[in-house]
Design an enzyme around this catalytic site. Structure first.
Site, short mmCIF file in Angstrom:
data_model
loop_
_atom_site.label_atom_id
_atom_site.label_comp_id
_atom_site.label_asym_id
_atom_site.label_seq_id
_atom_site.Cartn_x
_atom_site.Cartn_y
_atom_site.Cartn_z
N GLU A 46 0.84 -1.20 0.00
CA GLU A 46 0.00 0.00 0.00
C GLU A 46 0.87 1.25 0.00
O GLU A 46 1.87 1.32 0.73
CB GLU A 46 -0.92 -0.01 1.23
CG GLU A 46 -1.64 1.28 1.53
CD GLU A 46 -2.48 1.76 0.36
OE1 GLU A 46 -2.34 2.94 -0.01
OE2 GLU A 46 -3.26 0.96 -0.21
N ALA A 59 -21.57 3.82 0.00
CA ALA A 59 -22.85 3.12 0.01
C ALA A 59 -22.66 1.66 -0.34
O ALA A 59 -21.87 1.33 -1.22
CB ALA A 59 -23.81 3.78 -0.97
N ARG A 202 -19.62 18.54 -1.59
CA ARG A 202 -19.83 17.63 -0.47
C ARG A 202 -19.87 18.41 0.85
O ARG A 202 -19.17 19.41 1.02
CB ARG A 202 -18.71 16.58 -0.40
CG ARG A 202 -18.62 15.71 -1.67
CD ARG A 202 -17.57 14.63 -1.50
NE ARG A 202 -17.37 13.85 -2.71
CZ ARG A 202 -18.10 12.81 -3.07
NH1 ARG A 202 -19.10 12.41 -2.30
NH2 ARG A 202 -17.85 12.15 -4.19
N ASP A 315 -11.91 -0.98 -8.64
CA ASP A 315 -11.86 0.26 -9.41
C ASP A 315 -10.71 0.32 -10.40
O ASP A 315 -10.79 1.05 -11.39
CB ASP A 315 -11.75 1.46 -8.46
CG ASP A 315 -13.09 1.87 -7.87
OD1 ASP A 315 -14.11 1.26 -8.23
OD2 ASP A 315 -13.12 2.80 -7.04
N ALA A 328 -18.39 0.01 -4.76
CA ALA A 328 -17.81 -0.82 -3.70
C ALA A 328 -18.36 -2.23 -3.76
O ALA A 328 -17.65 -3.21 -3.53
CB ALA A 328 -18.08 -0.20 -2.33
#
Length: 420
Positions: A46, A59, A202, A315, A328
């Site tokens: 990572e 979501a 947002r 993705d 997701a």
């Protein structure tokens, strides 16, 4: 050596799998491979030095929640600890994924009556399981190069000079994937993220303020307000402490800086974009918005999701816009299928076949989700072809679109892949 003396064969050498990216896709795949750890060793690489919140909710539809439990009951258990759904104060809305409403007065009449007003309900979209949550990584390693070795395997080179050799690589490094560029090579120009003509403001609003402005029921339960050239979605997060709001705008022939997906904005920009919308929710956003515009990009392309011993997942292969809340979920579905296929492998020579089978069963669905998400953005913005702002057409389209995503037989997909 003793086993050789007794004539017993040595156990096969474990397969070494490198997973690039420790987000939802990479973690789900790795957890799914834990039951097979005796013969497949997985290491996550990572680039970020730590997990951190960025103020964006995620979501999960019913298909995503089912896939979590199918990968590992532990994932589902962790999800249930952190998920925030509709308020328990409204048990009749417990299984509602989102309530679709008009975000402004409509301009046309329908067969069922006069034009609709701001706040009028289109439908309660119900799902057996749903929720929203936040996914909040040791030493950072940023991938810079992948080299396929003649003798087999793959060499990874990182920015700090470290090199790693693995039998295979799975790129779970998101829409800006470095792995994807290396998999596709020159063909990668045909599979770059594309700006969709949408952007979002947002805001993260304290629950008490949202209740004061919107009223108790609308603030504490997920709402999706549709309107002309945009939509607004609000839902509780952090177990109801805050209300996350995303206000999305669609514009024709809009260009975006591909090097800067998030650009500065002003309160005046936002108010101009949402002129004519419900005054209370616009007032709320203008008080708490991040002062940025977030450009929407997706990854619609014709390329395979693998090359040799390198495969793409989530993705990095098929990023979609958030209009459908399905991105997701696709990553969890991917992780279930690929972890189970990899779990059957005992010889590294079989890995390319596994990646080919994964591509065959996952490619069409995930690319179709990208298309469906684009359509959802247009329908939510009253520019859906043949639908517009027509109340009588909005509801069946909304329900059919989400059911297509949610009512998917993931187990049948795995069976199909194993039979190839």
């Amino acid at each position: 050596m003793e086993s050789l003396a007794n004539g017993d064969p040595l156990p096969p050498k474990p397969i070494n799998l490198a997973v690039i990216g420790g987000g939802l896709a990479g973690l789900a795949l790795t957890i799914g491979l834990l039951p097979h750890s005796q013969h497949i060793k997985t290491t996550i690489y990572e680039s970020a030095p730590a997990f951190a919140e960025i103020g964006v909710g995620v979501a999960f539809g019913p298909n995503a929640v089912r896939a979590m439990g199918m990968i590992s009951p532990a994932i589902l258990e962790g999800f249930k600890k952190h998920v925030t759904g509709n308020s328990p104060d409204y048990p009749v809305l417990e299984d509602v994924w989102a309530s679709f409403r008009y975000g402004m007065d409509s301009k046309t009449e329908t067969e069922s009556g006069k034009g609709k007003k701001y706040g009028d309900l289109i439908c309660h979209l119900r799902g057996r399981k749903r929720g929203w949550g936040r996914c909040s990584r040791g030493r950072a390693l940023r991938l810079v190069e992948i080299e396929e070795l003649e003798e087999g395997g793959v060499k990874l080179k990182f920015a700090d000079g470290e090199t790693v050799v693995a039998d295979a690589v799975v790129g779970c490094d998101g829409i800006k994937s470095i792995t994807r560029e290396m998999v596709f090579g020159e063909e990668g120009n045909k599979a770059r993220p594309q700006f969709t003509g949408e952007y979002a403001y947002r805001a993260l609003v304290p629950e008490a303020v949202a209740v004061e402005t919107l009223g108790d029921e609308l603030a504490k339960n997920c709402q999706l307000y549709v309107g002309y050239r945009g939509y607004i979605m609000s839902y509780p997060v952090e177990h109801g402490k805050f209300i996350n709001i995303a206000a999305v705008i669609q514009k024709d022939n809009l260009e975006w800086d591909d090097d800067n997906w998030i650009i500065p904005s002003t309160k005046e920009d936002m108010l101009n974009d949402f002129k004519g919308w419900g005054s209370n929710i616009i007032e709320l956003i203008s008080r708490f918005e991040t002062k940025d515009k977030w450009g929407f990009y997706d990854l619609l392309h014709q390329q395979k999701y693998y090359r040799g011993h390198v495969c793409l997942l989530g993705d990095s292969a098929h990023a979609s816009t958030p209009n459908l809340g399905a991105g997701a979920g696709m990553a969890f579905e991917d992780a279930y299928v690929l972890s189970n296929l990899l779990g059957t492998v005992r010889d590294a020579q079989e890995l390319e076949k596994v990646f080919k089978c994964f591509n065959e069963v996952r490619r069409k669905r995930t690319q179709d989700v990208i298309k469906a998400s684009r359509k959802a953005g247009k329908v939510n913005s009253f520019i859906g072809e043949g639908i517009g702002d027509d109340f009588d057409k909005l509801r069946p389209d909304i329900e059919a679109r989400y059911r297509w995503v949610w009512d998917f037989d993931l187990e049948a997909t795995l069976v199909e892949a194993k039979m190839m």
